[in-house]
Motif scaffolding. Sequence first.
Motif, PDB file in Angstrom:
ATOM      1  N   ARG A 181      63.563  16.522 -85.053  1.00 49.24           N
ATOM      2  CA  ARG A 181      63.579  17.547 -86.127  1.00 49.24           C
ATOM      3  C   ARG A 181      62.233  18.249 -86.211  1.00 49.24           C
ATOM      4  O   ARG A 181      62.163  19.458 -86.359  1.00 49.24           O
ATOM      5  CB  ARG A 181      63.910  16.903 -87.468  1.00 49.24           C
ATOM      6  CG  ARG A 181      65.349  16.490 -87.515  1.00 49.24           C
ATOM      7  CD  ARG A 181      65.906  16.447 -88.935  1.00 49.24           C
ATOM      8  NE  ARG A 181      67.339  16.235 -88.849  1.00 49.24           N
ATOM      9  CZ  ARG A 181      68.003  15.229 -89.419  1.00 49.24           C
ATOM     10  NH1 ARG A 181      67.349  14.352 -90.163  1.00 49.24           N
ATOM     11  NH2 ARG A 181      69.297  15.112 -89.269  1.00 49.24           N
ATOM     12  N   THR A 186      66.903  20.856 -84.925  1.00 50.73           N
ATOM     13  CA  THR A 186      67.419  20.342 -86.191  1.00 50.73           C
ATOM     14  C   THR A 186      68.927  20.124 -86.169  1.00 50.73           C
ATOM     15  O   THR A 186      69.435  19.204 -86.782  1.00 50.73           O
ATOM     16  CB  THR A 186      67.087  21.315 -87.340  1.00 50.73           C
ATOM     17  OG1 THR A 186      67.447  22.606 -86.909  1.00 50.73           O
ATOM     18  CG2 THR A 186      65.627  21.291 -87.676  1.00 50.73           C
ATOM     19  N   ARG A 187      69.654  20.973 -85.455  1.00 53.96           N
ATOM     20  CA  ARG A 187      71.121  20.935 -85.567  1.00 53.96           C
ATOM     21  C   ARG A 187      71.721  19.694 -84.931  1.00 53.96           C
ATOM     22  O   ARG A 187      72.695  19.142 -85.413  1.00 53.96           O
ATOM     23  CB  ARG A 187      71.725  22.186 -84.936  1.00 53.96           C
ATOM     24  CG  ARG A 187      71.359  23.432 -85.698  1.00 53.96           C
ATOM     25  CD  ARG A 187      71.900  24.655 -85.027  1.00 53.96           C
ATOM     26  NE  ARG A 187      73.347  24.692 -85.011  1.00 53.96           N
ATOM     27  CZ  ARG A 187      74.059  25.198 -84.017  1.00 53.96           C
ATOM     28  NH1 ARG A 187      73.456  25.686 -82.969  1.00 53.96           N
ATOM     29  NH2 ARG A 187      75.372  25.224 -84.069  1.00 53.96           N
ATOM     30  N   ALA A 219      77.241  25.473 -78.083  1.00 50.48           N
ATOM     31  CA  ALA A 219      75.868  25.551 -78.591  1.00 50.48           C
ATOM     32  C   ALA A 219      74.854  25.563 -77.464  1.00 50.48           C
ATOM     33  O   ALA A 219      73.730  26.023 -77.639  1.00 50.48           O
ATOM     34  CB  ALA A 219      75.600  24.349 -79.498  1.00 50.48           C
ATOM     35  N   SER A 225      68.122  23.098 -75.576  1.00 50.45           N
ATOM     36  CA  SER A 225      67.927  21.796 -76.208  1.00 50.45           C
ATOM     37  C   SER A 225      67.032  20.874 -75.391  1.00 50.45           C
ATOM     38  O   SER A 225      66.171  20.195 -75.942  1.00 50.45           O
ATOM     39  CB  SER A 225      69.275  21.117 -76.416  1.00 50.45           C
ATOM     40  OG  SER A 225      69.985  21.783 -77.409  1.00 50.45           O
TER      41      SER A 225
END
Length: 336
Positions: A181, A186-187, A219, A225
């Motif tokens: 985070r 965060t997701r 996503a 990521s």
Amino acid sequence: MAAERGRRRAPGLAREVHGESTQRQGADDYHVPVLVDEVADLIADEPDIVVDATLGGGGHAAAVLTARPRVRVLGVDRDPEARVVAGGRLAAFGDRVRVVAGRFGELSAILEQETAYVAGSAIGAVLFDLGVSSHQLDAPGRGFSLRADAPLDMRMDPTQGATAAEFLESVDEDTLVLLLRENGETRFARVLARAIMRSQPRTTSDLVAVVDRAVPPGARRRGPSAVRVFQALRRAVNEEGAELVDGLRQALTALRVDGALIVISYHSGEDRVVKDFLRDGVTGGCTCPPALPCVCGAVPTLRVRSLRAITAGPAEIAANPRARSARLRVGWKVAA
Ligand SMILES: C[S@@+](CC[C@H](N)C(=O)[O-])C[C@H]1O[C@@H](n2cnc3c(N)ncnc32)[C@H](O)[C@@H]1O
């Protein structure tokens, strides 16, 4: 460069070996430094010591030594390979440079250890050019890059501490969620942390595969990521957050009055820490209402020209995309 023989070393500081082949890799290929002219412009041409706390390939140090003929540089890096490359690049400056091993959190101890080199001069500037160098990122085998398959290591100093794979064995899921985070993921922090804990990756490819599987396909296209996971892990393995806070405090203590504390960061969380440190220095931590005179006894330790960061121009960004995220902040020490 001065010899190190016979010098007292602060505990935990490795001894630097000079004279080892420094030409295995050209310093120019090693790392292209950012905001070089801006850094040199902030440093006064006084008979001072400039501490380059992130020596890397020695690019900033070379620029400062060239632009400011009266200064000498004490170059510090925790990465043995960087010290060898920078030592070779800077050898032409002779006694105006000294290269030593150490971490930000050891700056005070390093300066104590280096009294013979520092003697008679004040510390006129301390430079932090945070993060990793291009060489560290690209070097196959060091585990910083998601593009090359390698053991999951990520230590800036490969002789000390736990590797990233060992770190993942020792950490719990909630801590990993927090780390992710803090670095902007965060997701999917919880999903990613759970998947990583379950699979215990040992290599960079293992980690990329886990992240790819954990993040929903829709996503994946929106955010890199794996880049953020790698960054979060690298920051944790090298304790970069704590190192920065320790380094800023020790640098401020070491500086002479009017000496410059110069920090380049590439990560918004890091930049916030630097900005807060400068702001606290300017206000002295004053808690009085801004419209009223200070009665709380706060004593400023720094002055700034602006709390806005200096950033790279379009030409530099075009030549060096890494410059895009660089934020340079500077404060000057004031008499306490
Ligand atoms: C962005 S590079 C610096 C590049 C350098 N300014 C140049 O011109 O080549 C950051 C360097 O700082 C070192 N470093 C990062 N954190 C450190 C720490 N806490 N203590 C000592 N060195 C650190 C890394 O090993 C790396 O070589």
